[in-house]
Design a protein around this motif. Structure first.
Motif, PDB file in Angstrom:
ATOM      1  N   UNK A   1      49.673  61.516  46.920  1.00 55.07           N
ATOM      2  CA  UNK A   1      50.565  62.083  45.917  1.00 55.07           C
ATOM      3  C   UNK A   1      49.887  62.056  44.551  1.00 55.07           C
ATOM      4  N   UNK A   2      50.181  63.021  43.719  1.00 57.51           N
ATOM      5  CA  UNK A   2      49.476  63.180  42.443  1.00 57.51           C
ATOM      6  C   UNK A   2      49.843  62.094  41.456  1.00 57.51           C
ATOM      7  N   UNK A   3      51.074  61.573  41.469  1.00 55.84           N
ATOM      8  CA  UNK A   3      51.462  60.572  40.476  1.00 55.84           C
ATOM      9  C   UNK A   3      50.847  59.211  40.748  1.00 55.84           C
ATOM     10  N   UNK A   4      50.454  58.931  41.975  1.00 58.33           N
ATOM     11  CA  UNK A   4      49.783  57.663  42.252  1.00 58.33           C
ATOM     12  C   UNK A   4      48.317  57.698  41.839  1.00 58.33           C
ATOM     13  N   UNK A   5      47.682  58.849  41.950  1.00 61.82           N
ATOM     14  CA  UNK A   5      46.258  58.951  41.648  1.00 61.82           C
ATOM     15  C   UNK A   5      45.970  59.032  40.156  1.00 61.82           C
ATOM     16  N   UNK A   6      46.948  59.354  39.360  1.00 68.78           N
ATOM     17  CA  UNK A   6      46.728  59.446  37.921  1.00 68.78           C
ATOM     18  C   UNK A   6      46.521  58.061  37.327  1.00 68.78           C
ATOM     19  N   UNK A   7      47.293  57.091  37.777  1.00 73.31           N
ATOM     20  CA  UNK A   7      47.257  55.759  37.177  1.00 73.31           C
ATOM     21  C   UNK A   7      46.002  54.977  37.538  1.00 73.31           C
ATOM     22  N   UNK A   8      45.534  55.083  38.765  1.00 75.30           N
ATOM     23  CA  UNK A   8      44.409  54.274  39.218  1.00 75.30           C
ATOM     24  C   UNK A   8      43.122  55.094  39.254  1.00 75.30           C
ATOM     25  N   UNK A   9      42.035  54.551  38.690  1.00 82.55           N
ATOM     26  CA  UNK A   9      40.761  55.275  38.803  1.00 82.55           C
ATOM     27  C   UNK A   9      40.194  55.146  40.213  1.00 82.55           C
ATOM     28  N   UNK A  10      39.371  56.100  40.589  1.00 86.52           N
ATOM     29  CA  UNK A  10      38.771  56.084  41.921  1.00 86.52           C
ATOM     30  C   UNK A  10      37.719  54.985  42.013  1.00 86.52           C
ATOM     31  N   UNK A  11      37.571  54.411  43.206  1.00 86.74           N
ATOM     32  CA  UNK A  11      36.568  53.376  43.409  1.00 86.74           C
ATOM     33  C   UNK A  11      35.174  53.981  43.387  1.00 86.74           C
ATOM     34  N   UNK A  12      34.293  53.335  42.637  1.00 85.39           N
ATOM     35  CA  UNK A  12      32.918  53.824  42.532  1.00 85.39           C
ATOM     36  C   UNK A  12      32.082  53.297  43.696  1.00 85.39           C
ATOM     37  N   UNK A  13      32.342  52.057  44.099  1.00 86.69           N
ATOM     38  CA  UNK A  13      31.538  51.426  45.148  1.00 86.69           C
ATOM     39  C   UNK A  13      32.076  51.745  46.534  1.00 86.69           C
ATOM     40  N   UNK A  14      31.177  51.796  47.480  1.00 91.92           N
ATOM     41  CA  UNK A  14      31.567  51.944  48.875  1.00 91.92           C
ATOM     42  C   UNK A  14      32.124  50.613  49.370  1.00 91.92           C
ATOM     43  N   UNK A  15      32.939  50.629  50.422  1.00 88.64           N
ATOM     44  CA  UNK A  15      33.490  49.371  50.926  1.00 88.64           C
ATOM     45  C   UNK A  15      32.411  48.396  51.413  1.00 88.64           C
ATOM     46  N   UNK A  16      31.302  48.915  51.948  1.00 87.96           N
ATOM     47  CA  UNK A  16      30.250  48.001  52.423  1.00 87.96           C
ATOM     48  C   UNK A  16      29.573  47.282  51.267  1.00 87.96           C
ATOM     49  N   UNK A  17      29.525  47.917  50.098  1.00 90.06           N
ATOM     50  CA  UNK A  17      28.937  47.265  48.924  1.00 90.06           C
ATOM     51  C   UNK A  17      29.960  46.427  48.176  1.00 90.06           C
ATOM     52  N   UNK A  18      31.212  46.778  48.322  1.00 88.44           N
ATOM     53  CA  UNK A  18      32.276  46.085  47.600  1.00 88.44           C
ATOM     54  C   UNK A  18      32.668  44.767  48.279  1.00 88.44           C
ATOM     55  N   UNK A  19      32.711  44.777  49.615  1.00 93.08           N
ATOM     56  CA  UNK A  19      33.139  43.595  50.369  1.00 93.08           C
ATOM     57  C   UNK A  19      32.011  43.127  51.283  1.00 93.08           C
ATOM     58  N   UNK A  20      32.025  41.844  51.598  1.00 90.28           N
ATOM     59  CA  UNK A  20      30.991  41.316  52.500  1.00 90.28           C
ATOM     60  C   UNK A  20      31.371  41.535  53.967  1.00 90.28           C
ATOM     61  N   UNK A  21      32.656  41.618  54.271  1.00 92.79           N
ATOM     62  CA  UNK A  21      33.133  41.826  55.641  1.00 92.79           C
ATOM     63  C   UNK A  21      34.164  42.960  55.638  1.00 92.79           C
ATOM     64  N   UNK A  22      34.369  43.613  56.783  1.00 96.24           N
ATOM     65  CA  UNK A  22      35.386  44.678  56.827  1.00 96.24           C
ATOM     66  C   UNK A  22      36.782  44.118  56.588  1.00 96.24           C
ATOM     67  N   UNK A  23      37.588  44.871  55.838  1.00 95.53           N
ATOM     68  CA  UNK A  23      38.934  44.421  55.487  1.00 95.53           C
ATOM     69  C   UNK A  23      39.991  44.897  56.485  1.00 95.53           C
ATOM     70  N   UNK A  24      39.722  45.974  57.198  1.00100.79           N
ATOM     71  CA  UNK A  24      40.677  46.500  58.176  1.00100.79           C
ATOM     72  C   UNK A  24      39.967  46.722  59.501  1.00100.79           C
ATOM     73  N   UNK A  25      40.775  46.990  60.540  1.00102.21           N
ATOM     74  CA  UNK A  25      40.213  47.242  61.866  1.00102.21           C
ATOM     75  C   UNK A  25      39.391  48.522  61.881  1.00102.21           C
ATOM     76  N   UNK A  26      39.831  49.540  61.152  1.00100.76           N
ATOM     77  CA  UNK A  26      39.105  50.807  61.169  1.00100.76           C
ATOM     78  C   UNK A  26      37.783  50.717  60.423  1.00100.76           C
TER      79      UNK A  26
END
Length: 121
Positions: free
Chosen positions: A54-79
């Motif tokens: 939805x457009x109103x949720x994306x306005x408030x939060x900036x997009x993540x610059x880092x990939x999840x593999x660089x952001x976290x040391x282990x996977x956060x979800x099953x997918x």
């Protein structure tokens, strides 16, 4: 009067009508029509999450610059577990015939390629 053998005579139509009218009056006396509805204050309300695109949720939060593999040391979800480790376990050695299988031409593959090529023309 009651008939012999314990069987009762069927009641007449006037008597049945009186019984049904009395029953309807009692039912209507207990029934209430509710036109105003509200949420029960004693019951816990579960909120529904917002739509992810939805457009109103994306306005408030900036997009993540880092990939999840660089952001976290282990996977956060099953997918995220699928494809989390992208580096190969061993280096590829093209001279090792056990792990490297290049395409090869044999008589059968050459013949099938030629017949398939002829069918296209």
């Amino acid at each position: 009067m009651a008939a012999r053998g314990g069987e009762k005579e069927p009641p007449d139509a006037v008597h049945l009508n009186r019984l049904l009218c009395e029953r309807v009056r009692k039912e209507l006396r207990c029934q209430r029509l509710h036109t105003e509805h509200s949420i029960n204050p004693l019951r816990r309300v579960h909120t529904v999450t917002q739509k992810p695109m939805s457009w109103h949720d994306n306005i408030e939060e900036p997009a993540d610059v880092l990939e999840p593999t660089k952001k976290y040391s282990e996977p956060q979800t099953e997918s995220q577990e699928i494809g989390w480790n992208t580096t190969p376990l061993i280096d590829t050695d093209r001279t090792d015939r056990r792990l490297f299988f290049p395409r090869r031409k044999t008589e059968v593959t050459e013949q099938m390629a030629a017949t398939g090529h002829m069918k296209k023309q």
